[in-house]
Scaffold this active site. Sequence first.
Site, PDB file in Angstrom:
ATOM      1  N   ASN A  35     -10.188  -0.042  -1.385  1.00 13.36           N
ATOM      2  CA  ASN A  35      -8.750  -0.074  -1.143  1.00 13.36           C
ATOM      3  C   ASN A  35      -8.073  -0.684  -2.364  1.00 13.36           C
ATOM      4  O   ASN A  35      -8.166  -1.888  -2.604  1.00 13.36           O
ATOM      5  CB  ASN A  35      -8.473  -0.898   0.117  1.00 13.36           C
ATOM      6  CG  ASN A  35      -6.999  -0.959   0.470  1.00 13.36           C
ATOM      7  OD1 ASN A  35      -6.133  -0.712  -0.369  1.00 13.36           O
ATOM      8  ND2 ASN A  35      -6.701  -1.310   1.716  1.00 13.36           N
ATOM      9  N   HIS A  86      -3.086   6.981   1.845  1.00 12.84           N
ATOM     10  CA  HIS A  86      -3.508   5.690   1.298  1.00 12.84           C
ATOM     11  C   HIS A  86      -4.980   5.477   1.624  1.00 12.84           C
ATOM     12  O   HIS A  86      -5.409   5.643   2.773  1.00 12.84           O
ATOM     13  CB  HIS A  86      -2.648   4.570   1.894  1.00 12.84           C
ATOM     14  CG  HIS A  86      -3.235   3.212   1.651  1.00 12.84           C
ATOM     15  ND1 HIS A  86      -3.644   2.790   0.401  1.00 12.84           N
ATOM     16  CD2 HIS A  86      -3.518   2.184   2.507  1.00 12.84           C
ATOM     17  CE1 HIS A  86      -4.139   1.569   0.489  1.00 12.84           C
ATOM     18  NE2 HIS A  86      -4.075   1.188   1.754  1.00 12.84           N
ATOM     19  N   CYS A 127       0.805  -1.225   0.000  1.00 12.16           N
ATOM     20  CA  CYS A 127       0.000   0.000   0.000  1.00 12.16           C
ATOM     21  C   CYS A 127       0.841   1.279   0.000  1.00 12.16           C
ATOM     22  O   CYS A 127       0.341   2.346  -0.364  1.00 12.16           O
ATOM     23  CB  CYS A 127      -0.944  -0.003   1.193  1.00 12.16           C
ATOM     24  SG  CYS A 127      -1.966  -1.480   1.308  1.00 12.16           S
TER      25      CYS A 127
END
Length: 315
Positions: free
Chosen positions: A271, A241, A113
């Site tokens: 995500n 993020h 990530c």
Amino acid sequence: MHGSRIAAIGHYQPTRVLTNEDLAAIVDTSDEWIRTRVGIRTRHIAGPDEPVDELAAHAAAKALAAAGLGPADIDLVLVATSTAVDRSPNTAARVAARLGIPGPAAIDVNVVCAGFTHALATADHTVRAGAATRALVIGADEMSAVADWSDRSTCVLVGDGAGAAVVEACAPGEEPGIGPVLWGSVPEMGHSVRIEGTPPRFAQEGQSVYRWATTRLPAIARRTCERAGIAPEDLAGVVLHQANLRIIEPLAEKLGAVNAVIARDVIESGNTSAASIPLALSKLVEQGTLPSGAPVLLFGFGGNLSYAGQVIHCP
């Protein structure tokens, strides 16, 4: 050595949209349950004929077009991804082949990530050192391919997409457009976010990640601003993020960026791991929400319990 800057940015998402209602038909969940816990409403899902390098190439082509450049102008391709199926040719080489980029250095970066902000720092350092003139920096992931669709705590999170930036040297005397990186990790807690096994599957210890992100990361994000010589209240934008709205909002609040636009693309995109920061930034630029040249904090965190951030000038 001159600094570098982001000349242009672009993004791409698959056309298929998976809603919370769609998920409720395949796993024990509901729209209310998902929105309450993670803030996500929809996510884009790649088809079986859409590999990661295809998503990456679409985003990169848009960034090149926005910069007014062609494939021959690029001599470094960096792709941040943790979901590519094949090891060789790597994703960067496949993107270069799709776009017709002649003879670039082609490197994949797997920091999950936090991959895009690691790759952006690497491109900045490489251009500053004179080892490259212009770089394509891409974050691309297909988290749907590694999801456990029977686990309602993780499958509701994931989405697919790509974002790309063109990085080039600043002119002599021009202020650097990419600030100093602050990066690191907590390797002894790396098990908290995993993509492991055969076939690989995404799993995490959600409470551990939440506590780490909301208690440890605000101070690190503030130190990132200090390295760039800017106070959080002077930021025009904050692109964290896009993990979970319940992480993004407390982190942004504790950072103290009271005048900044806070990216919340997680609501629409889920995500998307390494894609999430360039994807969210590109949308804000495309919408005209952030003016060119405005200071924006990019801050990635997650897998390996790694983090990396820098303040950039918005392209």
